[in-house]
Design a protein around this motif. Structure first.
Motif, PDB file in Angstrom:
ATOM      1  N   PHE A 217      57.902  42.567  38.869  1.00 22.48           N
ATOM      2  CA  PHE A 217      57.956  41.945  40.188  1.00 22.48           C
ATOM      3  C   PHE A 217      56.873  42.522  41.106  1.00 22.48           C
ATOM      4  O   PHE A 217      56.104  41.778  41.728  1.00 22.48           O
ATOM      5  N   PHE A 218      56.797  43.863  41.171  1.00 25.95           N
ATOM      6  CA  PHE A 218      55.825  44.482  42.078  1.00 25.95           C
ATOM      7  C   PHE A 218      54.395  44.264  41.595  1.00 25.95           C
ATOM      8  O   PHE A 218      53.495  43.991  42.396  1.00 25.95           O
ATOM      9  N   GLY A 219      54.188  44.365  40.279  1.00 25.98           N
ATOM     10  CA  GLY A 219      52.855  44.106  39.739  1.00 25.98           C
ATOM     11  C   GLY A 219      52.410  42.685  40.021  1.00 25.98           C
ATOM     12  O   GLY A 219      51.242  42.439  40.351  1.00 25.98           O
ATOM     13  N   SER A 220      53.342  41.737  39.921  1.00 31.86           N
ATOM     14  CA  SER A 220      53.022  40.328  40.208  1.00 31.86           C
ATOM     15  C   SER A 220      52.689  40.129  41.679  1.00 31.86           C
ATOM     16  O   SER A 220      51.795  39.344  42.021  1.00 31.86           O
ATOM     17  N   LEU A 221      53.412  40.843  42.568  1.00 39.42           N
ATOM     18  CA  LEU A 221      53.105  40.761  43.997  1.00 39.42           C
ATOM     19  C   LEU A 221      51.666  41.206  44.269  1.00 39.42           C
ATOM     20  O   LEU A 221      50.948  40.592  45.065  1.00 39.42           O
ATOM     21  N   ILE A 222      51.258  42.286  43.605  1.00 40.13           N
ATOM     22  CA  ILE A 222      49.898  42.783  43.786  1.00 40.13           C
ATOM     23  C   ILE A 222      48.879  41.745  43.327  1.00 40.13           C
ATOM     24  O   ILE A 222      47.878  41.488  44.014  1.00 40.13           O
ATOM     25  N   LEU A 223      49.124  41.116  42.181  1.00 38.32           N
ATOM     26  CA  LEU A 223      48.183  40.128  41.664  1.00 38.32           C
ATOM     27  C   LEU A 223      48.139  38.878  42.527  1.00 38.32           C
ATOM     28  O   LEU A 223      47.078  38.255  42.689  1.00 38.32           O
ATOM     29  N   ILE A 224      49.291  38.494  43.103  1.00 33.87           N
ATOM     30  CA  ILE A 224      49.309  37.342  44.011  1.00 33.87           C
ATOM     31  C   ILE A 224      48.490  37.666  45.262  1.00 33.87           C
ATOM     32  O   ILE A 224      47.664  36.861  45.725  1.00 33.87           O
ATOM     33  N   ALA A 225      48.711  38.859  45.816  1.00 29.70           N
ATOM     34  CA  ALA A 225      47.934  39.293  46.986  1.00 29.70           C
ATOM     35  C   ALA A 225      46.456  39.406  46.635  1.00 29.70           C
ATOM     36  O   ALA A 225      45.583  39.080  47.453  1.00 29.70           O
ATOM     37  N   PHE A 226      46.187  39.853  45.411  1.00 31.97           N
ATOM     38  CA  PHE A 226      44.802  39.965  44.945  1.00 31.97           C
ATOM     39  C   PHE A 226      44.114  38.606  44.947  1.00 31.97           C
ATOM     40  O   PHE A 226      42.997  38.462  45.461  1.00 31.97           O
ATOM     41  N   LEU A 227      44.761  37.607  44.386  1.00 34.94           N
ATOM     42  CA  LEU A 227      44.166  36.272  44.329  1.00 34.94           C
ATOM     43  C   LEU A 227      43.972  35.689  45.726  1.00 34.94           C
ATOM     44  O   LEU A 227      42.958  35.045  46.014  1.00 34.94           O
ATOM     45  N   TYR A 228      44.969  35.908  46.602  1.00 34.55           N
ATOM     46  CA  TYR A 228      44.866  35.389  47.965  1.00 34.55           C
ATOM     47  C   TYR A 228      43.699  36.032  48.710  1.00 34.55           C
ATOM     48  O   TYR A 228      42.944  35.357  49.416  1.00 34.55           O
TER      49      TYR A 228
ATOM     50  N   PHE B  67      42.142  46.927  42.889  1.00 33.31           N
ATOM     51  CA  PHE B  67      43.379  46.224  43.243  1.00 33.31           C
ATOM     52  C   PHE B  67      43.891  45.417  42.046  1.00 33.31           C
ATOM     53  O   PHE B  67      45.088  45.417  41.749  1.00 33.31           O
ATOM     54  N   PHE B  68      42.978  44.763  41.349  1.00 36.83           N
ATOM     55  CA  PHE B  68      43.352  43.991  40.165  1.00 36.83           C
ATOM     56  C   PHE B  68      43.902  44.902  39.064  1.00 36.83           C
ATOM     57  O   PHE B  68      44.946  44.621  38.461  1.00 36.83           O
ATOM     58  N   MET B  69      43.216  46.018  38.801  1.00 34.59           N
ATOM     59  CA  MET B  69      43.655  46.904  37.728  1.00 34.59           C
ATOM     60  C   MET B  69      44.969  47.601  38.065  1.00 34.59           C
ATOM     61  O   MET B  69      45.759  47.917  37.163  1.00 34.59           O
TER      62      MET B  69
END
Length: 459
Positions: A266-277, A295-297
């Motif tokens: 869940f938290f890793g996915s939040l980071i990747l969503i924020a990364f893409l945004y 941020f991606f890694m």
């Protein structure tokens, strides 16, 4: 092999630790500044105190300290990714195709360089673990193998990394205003006006000429290792199994939270969503920055490890890699502070301009960067010290900045095959000695140097 033995003995006998070298370079820079840049109207005592002030300000430069932290994260997070189960499994699958020295050396060198092009920390540890697992595979299945060649092949990622996505110089010049910030108070206002706000990856890492040179190096080095492996004599291998993924047990509620897959995903996915945004437009325009990569890694690493406990354990295993950057970078920043504020950058760049032409400056830059790398075994540290000289010289001679900066990157990375500093993690994992891999990394260095020089002269 006498040459490699001589080189190893010279390094052991005369080359002190990188930290000691950084101190000696600092003292040498202080001496040069006091001898060659003191204004006539200023007293020796006053100017000495001023130089010390330039040095102190350089050490604690806010922007450069951020740069040091960015570089440490690139190395740590790259190492963390390699220790995740999916990449560990990939390494084990690759070893199944390694049935002799020639094929194994070709596979290890090729895959290591491809991985290092994405991230140098990832490539360094990936190559080391792949070499170790190939040896274990050979030992388990009774395959005759020359282990030092495989270890050397696992180190080749360090001869392509600076021209790749995580390269210190190309990644920093992709940040808005970075080049102007390091050239401020060095170049004239007229010259500063010629400096672009950014030099993005379409002009450096992802330019057609850099990709072509990279491809030529990958093919050339891979073929070289295959041919060397064909003629190699097998060596004895006696290695215990290297544990890449240790099973964890959770008993208390707190430990179960640390080991929760759902929470990590869940938290890793939040980071990747924020990364893409945050970075989608930058990715499209090839404006790759250290913050973008880290941020991606970070998000990807948490997801691939599948729990916070595994992730933080991997960080703990990786953190020793950055000790050199942590303590050496401020000293390099101090050197830059002296060179920048005393006018030494201009003096040195004027010298290069006086002996160079538009065609030969990239070649001189390549060789000088290779030499500097022996004493400053860090691409980030080298960019801080040598970058302003390269930029000033290129601007004076009209050499395209992307080409001049990539020439420095090529020279810096190629002599990693000679300088054993970054080989220490690989040697620790593979249990090989520097003298065992040096003959083969030197061959790779000569092959790579020839390709880089031809590329700089043609393109």
């Amino acid at each position: 092999m006498k040459l490699t033995q001589l080189i190893e003995n010279l390094f052991k006998k005369y080359l002190p630790s990188p930290f000691t070298i950084a101190i000696l370079l600092t003292l040498f820079t202080l001496f040069l500044a006091l001898v060659f840049t003191k204004p006539e109207q200023e007293s020796a005592v006053t100017y000495t105190l001023n130089v010390f002030n330039f040095w102190e300000k350089g050490i604690w430069s806010d922007g450069l300290l951020v740069f040091a932290y960015q570089m440490m994260l690139i190395l740590v997070l790259g190492h963390v990714l390699v220790l995740s189960k999916p990449i560990s499994n990939l390494i084990l699958k690759v070893t199944q195709y390694c049935n002799n020295t020639a094929v194994s050396a070709a596979i290890v060198s090729c895959t290591t360089m491809l991985v290092a092009f994405f991230n140098w920390g990832l490539g360094l540890i990936f190559g080391a673990l792949l070499a170790r697992k190939v040896a274990e595979h050979a030992q388990k299945n009774g395959i005759s193998l020359n282990y030092p060649i495989i270890g050397a092949a696992g180190y080749t990622g360090l001869m392509v990394w600076h021209g790749g996505i995580s390269g210190s110089a190309p990644i920093k010049i992709n940040e808005s205003g970075h080049i102007k910030s390091i050239m401020k108070s060095i170049s004239s206002e007229e010259v500063l006006g010629k400096i672009p706000e950014v030099i993005d990856y379409s002009q450096t890492v992802f330019s057609w000429w850099n990709l072509l040179i990279f491809l030529a190096v990958v093919v050339g080095v891979t073929v070289t290792f295959y041919r060397v492996g064909k003629k190699a004599t097998p060596t004895s291998i006696n290695l215990p199994e290297y544990q890449m993924n240790i099973q964890e047990t959770a008993t208390t509620q707190a430990e179960k939270l640390d080991s929760s897959k759902m929470l990590a995903y869940f938290f890793g996915s939040l980071i990747l969503i924020a990364f893409l945004y945050r970075y989608f437009e930058e990715i499209i325009s090839l404006k790759i920055t250290p913050n973008l990569i880290n941020f991606f890694m970070l998000g990807l690493g948490i997801i691939l490890h599948g729990s916070f406990k595994k992730f933080t354990n991997a960080v703990g295993d990786s953190i020793s890699d950055v000790s050199g950057i942590l303590i050496q970078f401020p000293l390099y920043f101090g050197i830059m502070g002296i060179m920048k504020s005393t006018g030494m950058v201009t003096l040195i760049s004027d010298f290069f301009v006086s002996i160079s032409t538009t065609a030969t400056l990239p070649v001189f830059t390549f060789f000088s960067a290779g030499l500097v790398n022996i004493f400053v075994p860090s691409g980030g540290g080298q960019w801080v010290v040598q970058g302003p000289i390269v930029v000033e010289s290129a601007l004076q001679l009209g050499v395209p900045l992307p080409k001049a900066i990539m020439a420095m990157a090529y020279g810096d990375q190629i002599t990693n095959m000679l300088q054993p500093f970054w080989a220490l993690p690989l040697l620790g994992i593979t249990k090989l000695k520097a003298k065992e891999i040096l003959p083969y990394t030197l061959i790779a260095m000569f092959v790579g140097s020839a390709i880089y020089l031809v590329g700089l002269l043609i393109f």
